[in-house]
Design an enzyme around this catalytic site. Structure first.
Site: not given
Length: 480
Positions: A287, A235, A179, A253, A387, A231-232
């Site tokens: 990141c 999430a 995705k 991650e 962040e 991602g964040s």
């Protein structure tokens, strides 16, 4: 103008359940650069059903590891041949400067080669003799595929995030539904073309651009056995809760707020030049960016002055131009987020050294922000703890080495970091004290043979090399 009006499901291009195409706009000036179909839950159902059927039939996981390695090696060769086109598409979609997208292509090769080497050396099946000589039992230990993997990646580095997951998952024999973010529909369409040409069996791989709602539908799907997400942290927590409820395997991650620790004996010119890349790569939308710059109080003003000179020398503008170092943020909302953080830093009492919340003059049509440096920052400030995901650096003074390590570790995150010193052995000793998954010394690049991932709120599990491959296998023991 590039158009992908079909979806890559189960190894074939098929009509989407909804024929409406999403316009992909340039972050540089807002012009439409492409259109692409987007997946909905009905498309996810088709992709997962095909992946499950392929896995259960053994069309991929039943092949010998050497056969899988050969197919992925062919995919890697195809990707290398298309490197310039890949870099151009990512720059167009993301606003990443061309220097960054081109420089990242050899890294994709090293990443893939590390996985291929690990797969060649992996103990897919081995016999373990009993520890007690009197025991009659031998154990045959097998490493087998997990099943159907839902790989969910962000927009900031789409190719590296995608291949970091699909290559080890496929090497292990899994079926994969990838995705991707809507913003990356064009570059990920090219990825699908390369996967098609590599010769994977029907059903084994799907590539679906989709929104967050469809993404949650995928990770919640009962046909999915393993979730691999980048991602964040927010999430990631949601995905971890879904995985926990359903007892799915999961690797995450997540975000970072990494510290670059400049020791008193560091060469300031070398350190600042290295931070140009370690802290501001990919427009700061990274990141692993080292955006907290920890400096000895005795050299604070010297280093702040050097950072100011560096940042003001960087060209901000059209990512297609060869001398551009920093391009636009990917979307308007991300541009506004970064500008809001800069305004917050001023409100919090940090000293604005250079930059500010204003849009760079002449670049109002795009999603641009002004690269910014703050000094006199306390590590408790939000600009030091949260962040930002943009070209914003905060300089924090420390009193001694213990104080520096304390500040570096005073974060909910633990993804990356750096140490700068003229004494490599001393830098290594300090790096061992920093609670992050990756630490670079004197600007070394991140390696692909060792594991990559985060401590604390920066994630669960690891990527790259043998450690990354192991995230996609189950252990089976047969006693004889």
């Amino acid at each position: 103008m590039i158009t992908y009006d079909r979806l890559f499901i189960a190894g074939s291009w098929t009509d989407p359940s909804d024929g409406e195409l999403l316009e992909i706009r340039s972050p540089h000036d807002g012009t439409v650069i492409g259109r692409a179909a987007q997946a909905l839950p009905a498309d996810v159902d088709r992709a997962v059903a095909a992946a499950r059927a392929a896995f259960d039939a053994g069309v991929w996981q039943g092949t010998a590891p050497a056969e899988r390695i050969a197919v992925l090696r062919e995919f890697n060769a195809l990707r290398e041949a298309g490197a310039e086109r890949i870099a151009a598409l990512i720059s167009a979609e993301n606003g990443s400067a061309k220097w960054f997208t081109l420089a990242g292509q050899p890294g994709l090769t090293r990443q893939a080669n590390a996985y291929l080497k690990a797969a060649e050396e992996f103990g897919w099946e081995e016999t373990v003799e009993p520890s007690d000589p009197a025991s009659p039992v031998r154990s045959v230990v097998r490493r087998e595929a997990v099943g159907v993997v839902a790989a969910v990646i962000p927009w900031n580095s789409p190719f590296s995030s995608a291949t970091a997951k699909i290559i080890p998952a496929l090497l292990a024999g899994n079926s994969v539904v990838l995705k991707v973010s809507p913003e990356n529909s064009l570059s990920m369409g090219l990825l699908a073309e390369l996967l098609e040409r590599a010769g994977l069996p029907e059903g084994v791989i799907s590539v679906l651009p989709a929104d967050r709602e469809t993404s949650e539908y995928l990770v919640s799907h009962p046909g999915v056995d393993k979730i691999a997400f980048t991602g964040s942290t927010r999430a990631g927590r949601r995905i971890a809760s879904i995985a926990g409820e359903q007892l799915k395997r999961v690797s995450l991650e997540l975000g970072g707020k990494s510290a670059a620790l400049v020791l008193p004996d560091a060469d300031v010119a070398e350190a600042v030049q290295g931070l140009k890349f370690s802290s501001l790569l990919n427009n700061g939308e990274s990141c692993i960016a080292q955006t907290r710059i920890l400096v000895p109080r005795s050299r604070h003003d010297e280093i702040v002055g050097a950072l100011k000179e560096l940042v003001e020398s960087l060209k901000v503008g059209d990512p297609e131009e060869p001398d551009t170092f920093i391009g636009p943020m990917i979307r308007r909302d991300q541009q506004q987020r970064v500008r809001d953080y800069i305004a917050l830093g001023i409100e919090e009492g940090a000293r604005l050294v250079t930059g500010g919340p204003q849009v760079p003059e002449g670049l109002e049509a795009g999603n641009y922000v002004t690269p910014t440096v703050f000094a006199d920052v306390d590590n408790s400030m939000r600009i030091a703890q949260e962040e930002i995901f943009g070209p914003v650096l905060v300089v924090i003074a420390y009193d001694d080495e213990d104080d520096a390590v304390r500040i570096a570790n005073d974060s909910e995150y633990g993804l990356s970091g750096g140490v700068w010193s003229s004494d490599e052995a001393h830098a290594l000793a300090v790096a061992r004290r920093i609670r992050t998954g990756t630490v670079t010394v004197n600007g070394a690049s991140v390696g692909f043979d060792g594991p990559f991932g985060g401590f604390k709120a920066s994630g669960i599990g690891r990527e790259y090399g043998a450690a990354g491959l192991s995230q996609y296998i189950e252990y089976k023991t047969i006693t004889v």
